[in-house]
Design an enzyme around this catalytic site. Structure first.
Site, short mmCIF file in Angstrom:
data_model
loop_
_atom_site.label_atom_id
_atom_site.label_comp_id
_atom_site.label_asym_id
_atom_site.label_seq_id
_atom_site.Cartn_x
_atom_site.Cartn_y
_atom_site.Cartn_z
N ASP A 133 -10.11 -7.44 6.99
CA ASP A 133 -9.16 -6.43 6.48
C ASP A 133 -9.85 -5.59 5.40
O ASP A 133 -9.90 -4.36 5.52
CB ASP A 133 -7.87 -7.08 5.96
CG ASP A 133 -6.92 -6.03 5.41
OD1 ASP A 133 -6.17 -5.43 6.19
OD2 ASP A 133 -6.97 -5.78 4.19
N LYS A 183 -5.37 1.90 8.03
CA LYS A 183 -6.43 1.13 8.65
C LYS A 183 -6.04 -0.34 8.75
O LYS A 183 -5.28 -0.79 7.89
CB LYS A 183 -7.76 1.28 7.88
CG LYS A 183 -7.69 1.09 6.37
CD LYS A 183 -7.35 -0.20 5.72
CE LYS A 183 -8.04 -1.45 6.13
NZ LYS A 183 -7.75 -2.55 5.14
N ILE A 236 0.83 -1.21 0.00
CA ILE A 236 0.00 0.00 0.00
C ILE A 236 0.86 1.27 0.00
O ILE A 236 0.47 2.30 -0.56
CB ILE A 236 -1.02 0.00 1.17
CG1 ILE A 236 -2.15 0.98 0.88
CG2 ILE A 236 -0.37 0.27 2.51
CD1 ILE A 236 -2.96 0.68 -0.34
N SER A 252 12.09 0.70 6.61
CA SER A 252 11.59 -0.60 6.18
C SER A 252 12.77 -1.55 6.21
O SER A 252 13.90 -1.14 5.99
CB SER A 252 11.04 -0.48 4.75
OG SER A 252 9.94 -1.32 4.55
N ARG A 253 12.47 -2.83 6.49
CA ARG A 253 13.59 -3.78 6.54
C ARG A 253 14.09 -4.10 5.14
O ARG A 253 15.26 -4.34 4.92
CB ARG A 253 13.17 -5.04 7.29
CG ARG A 253 12.78 -4.75 8.74
CD ARG A 253 11.97 -5.85 9.34
NE ARG A 253 10.78 -6.15 8.52
CZ ARG A 253 9.86 -7.04 8.85
NH1 ARG A 253 9.96 -7.70 9.98
NH2 ARG A 253 8.82 -7.25 8.06
P1 NAP Z 1 2.44 -5.54 3.27
O1 NAP Z 1 2.91 -5.11 1.92
O2 NAP Z 1 2.41 -6.99 3.57
O3 NAP Z 1 3.27 -4.87 4.45
C1 NAP Z 1 3.76 -3.56 4.44
C2 NAP Z 1 5.20 -3.53 4.95
O4 NAP Z 1 5.21 -3.58 6.36
C3 NAP Z 1 6.03 -4.72 4.50
O5 NAP Z 1 6.53 -4.52 3.23
C4 NAP Z 1 7.10 -4.79 5.57
O6 NAP Z 1 8.22 -4.03 5.15
C5 NAP Z 1 6.46 -4.17 6.79
N1 NAP Z 1 6.16 -5.21 7.78
C6 NAP Z 1 5.44 -6.33 7.61
N2 NAP Z 1 5.37 -7.03 8.75
C7 NAP Z 1 6.09 -6.36 9.66
C8 NAP Z 1 6.40 -6.57 11.02
N3 NAP Z 1 5.96 -7.63 11.69
N4 NAP Z 1 7.15 -5.64 11.66
C9 NAP Z 1 7.60 -4.56 11.01
N5 NAP Z 1 7.33 -4.31 9.70
C10 NAP Z 1 6.59 -5.19 9.04
O7 NAP Z 1 0.99 -4.97 3.58
P2 NAP Z 1 0.13 -3.87 2.82
O8 NAP Z 1 -0.77 -4.51 1.84
O9 NAP Z 1 0.95 -2.73 2.37
O10 NAP Z 1 -0.81 -3.44 4.04
C11 NAP Z 1 -0.35 -2.67 5.13
C12 NAP Z 1 -1.53 -1.99 5.77
O11 NAP Z 1 -2.21 -1.22 4.78
C13 NAP Z 1 -2.56 -2.99 6.33
O12 NAP Z 1 -3.06 -2.55 7.56
C14 NAP Z 1 -3.66 -2.98 5.28
O13 NAP Z 1 -4.94 -3.22 5.85
C15 NAP Z 1 -3.58 -1.57 4.74
N6 NAP Z 1 -4.08 -1.44 3.37
C16 NAP Z 1 -3.69 -2.33 2.40
C17 NAP Z 1 -4.24 -2.24 1.12
C18 NAP Z 1 -3.86 -3.19 0.01
O14 NAP Z 1 -4.49 -3.16 -1.06
N7 NAP Z 1 -2.87 -4.05 0.17
C19 NAP Z 1 -5.16 -1.24 0.83
C20 NAP Z 1 -5.47 -0.31 1.82
C21 NAP Z 1 -4.93 -0.43 3.08
P3 NAP Z 1 9.71 -4.52 5.43
O15 NAP Z 1 9.73 -6.02 5.34
O16 NAP Z 1 10.52 -3.86 4.35
O17 NAP Z 1 10.02 -4.02 6.82
#
Ligand code: NAP
Length: 308
Positions: free
Chosen positions: A165, A87, A11, A33-34
């Site tokens: 989610d 969110k 996101i 970010s890691r």
């Molecule tokens: P994601 O790509 O799986 O995670 C985002 C980043 O967070 C990862 O690239 C990782 O970066 C870091 N991360 C993951 N687990 C972690 C941990 N345990 N500790 C520290 N850092 C961690 O997820 P996403 O889809 O972007 O979603 C993130 C948030 O945005 C969620 O709450 C989701 O509900 C919301 N969201 C998502 C979407 C969608 O379409 N995907 C839409 C709207 C809102 P590093 O590994 O580089 O640290």
């Protein structure tokens, strides 16, 4: 204002980075970010180091999954930074209340964002419903988890919310557009045998005017994706589709038709800029309360194991 983006994943790359780049309010000064980085932007892997080394960055935007979010948000608030939360704003309601208390104590801004509330037709739907007599209200949020969350195992872990989610996005619209407060009366949650969070859910709500209010969320939808809310009123029927981007009254399209998350994240960042300037806190937890209630009252059914 300088801002740092934390958690460079799906996101952040799809929405936050472009929204910040397009805004005259914001300058993306650093990321934490890691693994993820953004071209041309200072990249940190340790949040404590960023907080210590970059005191001029007053605003932190957290794009992590919900479970690690409290640790990052509380560190940022303790360090006197303004915080913007993806969110859901946390993994539990208590965490979110704790963050709000910290922000108040520090005199900084805190924003629980609900991107779907910023969808193009949500404000128009709220206006339309404001003087209508509701008979029934049905939310249908069905999407393919493999398409929208590829490989995101965290979503099916404890605290990952599973189908809530995306479902919480629907509830963020519901709590914005309905003139009367509703509360959950029953829920059925379908858990894959090998997972800790539901893949589908069916919810029923009490409505003070006696309207039949319900929701179905499903992560197993292949083919056409559905993010729709239908409100049947004595005066006519309003349909919101495409996650709130399109609106129809008695079958007639209202205004221009948009798709996807058009405009949602630019509006969130404009809201955050206004909040920081005003010194405000916006921590509406009502969508999350319904999710918590669905888990509290949920009848659990086990379904076939799920693998990405
Ligand atoms: P994601 O790509 O799986 O995670 C985002 C980043 O967070 C990862 O690239 C990782 O970066 C870091 N991360 C993951 N687990 C972690 C941990 N345990 N500790 C520290 N850092 C961690 O997820 P996403 O889809 O972007 O979603 C993130 C948030 O945005 C969620 O709450 C989701 O509900 C919301 N969201 C998502 C979407 C969608 O379409 N995907 C839409 C709207 C809102 P590093 O590994 O580089 O640290």
């Amino acid at each position: 204002m300088d801002i740092a983006l934390i958690g460079i994943g799906k996101i952040a790359v799809d929405q936050h980075v472009p929204a910040i780049a397009a805004s005259s309010d914001w300058e993306l000064a650093a990321t934490v970010s890691r693994a993820g980085t953004v071209d041309g932007v200072d990249a940190y892997t340790d949040f404590d180091v960023l907080l210590a080394e970059r005191p001029e960055i007053r605003v932190i935007s957290l794009c992590l999954p919900p479970v690690p979010r409290f640790e990052y948000a509380s560190k940022a608030l303790k360090a006197g930074r303004h915080v913007m939360l993806e969110k859901p704003p946390g993994a539990t309601l208590s965490e979110c209340h704790a963050l709000e208390a910290m922000a108040k104590a520090k005199g900084v801004s805190l924003y629980a964002t609900w991107h779907s509330r910023e969808a193009d037709k949500v404000a128009a739907a709220k206006d339309w419903l404001s003087d209508k007599t509701l008979k029934s209200f049905r939310v249908t949020w069905k999407e393919d988890v493999r398409r929208w969350h590829p490989g995101q195992d965290w979503i099916f872990e404890a605290g990952g919310l599973g189908v809530f989610d995306p479902g919480i996005n629907a509830l963020s619209i519901v709590t914005k557009i309905l003139p009367d407060a509703i509360h959950l009366t029953a829920s059925t949650l379908l858990f894959p045998q090998n997972r800790q969070a539901p893949i589908a859910a069916e919810l029923k709500f009490f409505h003070p005017g006696g309207a039949d209010v319900s929701a179905v969320f499903d992560f197993r939808q292949e083919g056409e994706q559905t993010w729709a809310i239908e409100a049947v009123c004595e005066e006519g029927t309003m349909l919101l589709t495409h996650g709130g981007a399109q609106m129809f009254v008695d079958g007639v399209a209202q205004g221009a038709t948009e798709t996807g998350l058009h405009g949602e994240y630019p509006r969130l960042y404009a809201n955050m800029a206004a909040l920081v300037r005003a010194g405000g806190i916006d921590m509406d937890l009502s969508p999350m309360r319904h999710v918590a209630d669905a888990f509290l009252l949920g009848r659990r059914e086990t379904v076939v194991p799920f693998e990405f």
